[in-house]
Design an enzyme around this catalytic site. Sequence first.
Site, mmCIF file in Angstrom:
data_model
loop_
_atom_site.group_PDB
_atom_site.id
_atom_site.type_symbol
_atom_site.label_atom_id
_atom_site.label_comp_id
_atom_site.label_asym_id
_atom_site.label_seq_id
_atom_site.Cartn_x
_atom_site.Cartn_y
_atom_site.Cartn_z
ATOM 1 N N ASN A 13 1.411 -1.171 0.007
ATOM 2 C CA ASN A 13 -0.288 0.033 -0.514
ATOM 3 C C ASN A 13 1.423 1.155 0.049
ATOM 4 O O ASN A 13 1.410 1.348 1.284
ATOM 5 C CB ASN A 13 -1.223 -0.190 0.785
ATOM 6 C CG ASN A 13 -2.093 0.827 1.336
ATOM 7 O OD1 ASN A 13 -1.551 2.114 0.373
ATOM 8 N ND2 ASN A 13 -2.442 1.719 1.901
ATOM 9 N N LYS A 15 0.501 4.081 -0.331
ATOM 10 C CA LYS A 15 -0.337 5.061 0.504
ATOM 11 C C LYS A 15 0.363 6.641 -0.390
ATOM 12 O O LYS A 15 -0.117 6.666 -2.000
ATOM 13 C CB LYS A 15 0.599 5.489 1.205
ATOM 14 C CG LYS A 15 0.259 4.566 2.446
ATOM 15 C CD LYS A 15 0.323 4.643 3.980
ATOM 16 C CE LYS A 15 -0.133 3.556 5.017
ATOM 17 N NZ LYS A 15 -0.199 3.503 5.828
ATOM 18 N N HIS A 98 -9.334 1.460 4.121
ATOM 19 C CA HIS A 98 -7.809 1.214 4.615
ATOM 20 C C HIS A 98 -8.839 2.849 5.841
ATOM 21 O O HIS A 98 -9.227 3.614 5.899
ATOM 22 C CB HIS A 98 -6.944 2.134 4.154
ATOM 23 C CG HIS A 98 -5.768 2.665 5.018
ATOM 24 N ND1 HIS A 98 -5.273 3.047 5.716
ATOM 25 C CD2 HIS A 98 -4.980 1.493 4.805
ATOM 26 C CE1 HIS A 98 -3.980 2.759 6.318
ATOM 27 N NE2 HIS A 98 -3.891 1.651 5.291
ATOM 28 N N GLU A 100 -6.575 5.332 7.466
ATOM 29 C CA GLU A 100 -6.552 6.214 7.025
ATOM 30 C C GLU A 100 -7.649 6.707 6.081
ATOM 31 O O GLU A 100 -8.436 8.034 6.458
ATOM 32 C CB GLU A 100 -5.250 6.098 6.362
ATOM 33 C CG GLU A 100 -3.878 6.408 6.909
ATOM 34 C CD GLU A 100 -3.065 5.479 6.266
ATOM 35 O OE1 GLU A 100 -3.006 5.666 5.054
ATOM 36 O OE2 GLU A 100 -2.338 4.869 6.881
ATOM 37 N N GLU A 170 -5.550 -4.662 10.023
ATOM 38 C CA GLU A 170 -5.303 -3.859 10.756
ATOM 39 C C GLU A 170 -4.763 -2.772 11.867
ATOM 40 O O GLU A 170 -5.918 -2.632 12.241
ATOM 41 C CB GLU A 170 -4.845 -2.694 9.720
ATOM 42 C CG GLU A 170 -4.138 -3.488 8.231
ATOM 43 C CD GLU A 170 -3.628 -2.059 7.128
ATOM 44 O OE1 GLU A 170 -2.872 -2.408 6.633
ATOM 45 O OE2 GLU A 170 -4.497 -1.781 6.875
ATOM 46 N N GLY A 176 1.966 2.119 10.574
ATOM 47 C CA GLY A 176 2.929 3.392 10.660
ATOM 48 C C GLY A 176 3.350 3.980 11.236
ATOM 49 O O GLY A 176 4.403 5.197 12.013
ATOM 50 N N SER A 216 3.139 -2.028 10.347
ATOM 51 C CA SER A 216 4.069 -2.430 10.915
ATOM 52 C C SER A 216 5.533 -3.512 10.498
ATOM 53 O O SER A 216 5.668 -4.150 11.041
ATOM 54 C CB SER A 216 4.506 -1.892 12.211
ATOM 55 O OG SER A 216 4.503 0.340 12.528
#
Length: 255
Positions: A13, A15, A98, A100, A170, A176, A216
Amino acid sequence: MDKNLRKAVIAGNWKMNKNPKETVELIQAIAPLVKEADCDVIACTPYIDLTAALEAAKGTNIKIGAENCHWEKSGAYTGEISADMLAAIGIEYVIIGHSERRTYFGETDETVQKRVRAALDAGLTVILCVGEYLEQREQGITDELVRLQTKIALGGVSADELKRIIIAYEPVWAIGTGKTATAEQANEVCAVIRQVVGELYGADNANALTIQYGGSMNAANADELLAKPDVDGGLIGGASLKAEDFAAIVKAASK
Ligand code: PGA
């Protein structure tokens, strides 16, 4: 991973990273390192890079995905891209829900469901993301929350369509941050997801579903995470931007 039952899938991904030129360079760097992979390898890139990524990935075993799509086919939605548009240029995969997008762009379980519907209708395979915030884990509601996210997102999805769904667990606190869930924590929640899918679609369909861990995951911890029976792959952010690191994770999933 249980490769007798289901496919291992490693997806990057990217991003909001890489322009088209950098995309070509990264795909070209990854391709020779993953050509012997015994798992599916996907790179999900920003919209603007998709055409370059598809071109660079031609003749390799790397498949290309987008990071989101809108639920309508077309219309007055300034700045949006439809699932049909992605399919029209040859995209096969799309990440939906996701954290985010949920955190920064107002994505809800309901809009996730609509996007999943649109993606499936367009013939795409969905990487559906679910996961809890740290406070939710601390409150002990991870399982309920992930069950709910999974159930709502899959609302209206048929057993046949489930074959084009990959679920990525996730934990938001691990994305991250360098803080990975332990392999046990990852496996536990992946197993909860498989259980709820089993309740909805039966054990055979649940056993055939690929469930990734994301948060991560890197070259150093991939082996341990992927050794767990319910962790069938990874959705990789930071480490997917470095060819060697991404390839090392692909190698771990190829065992
Ligand atoms: P990370 O991101 O690997 O950088 O934690 C994972 C993701 O957001 O999909």
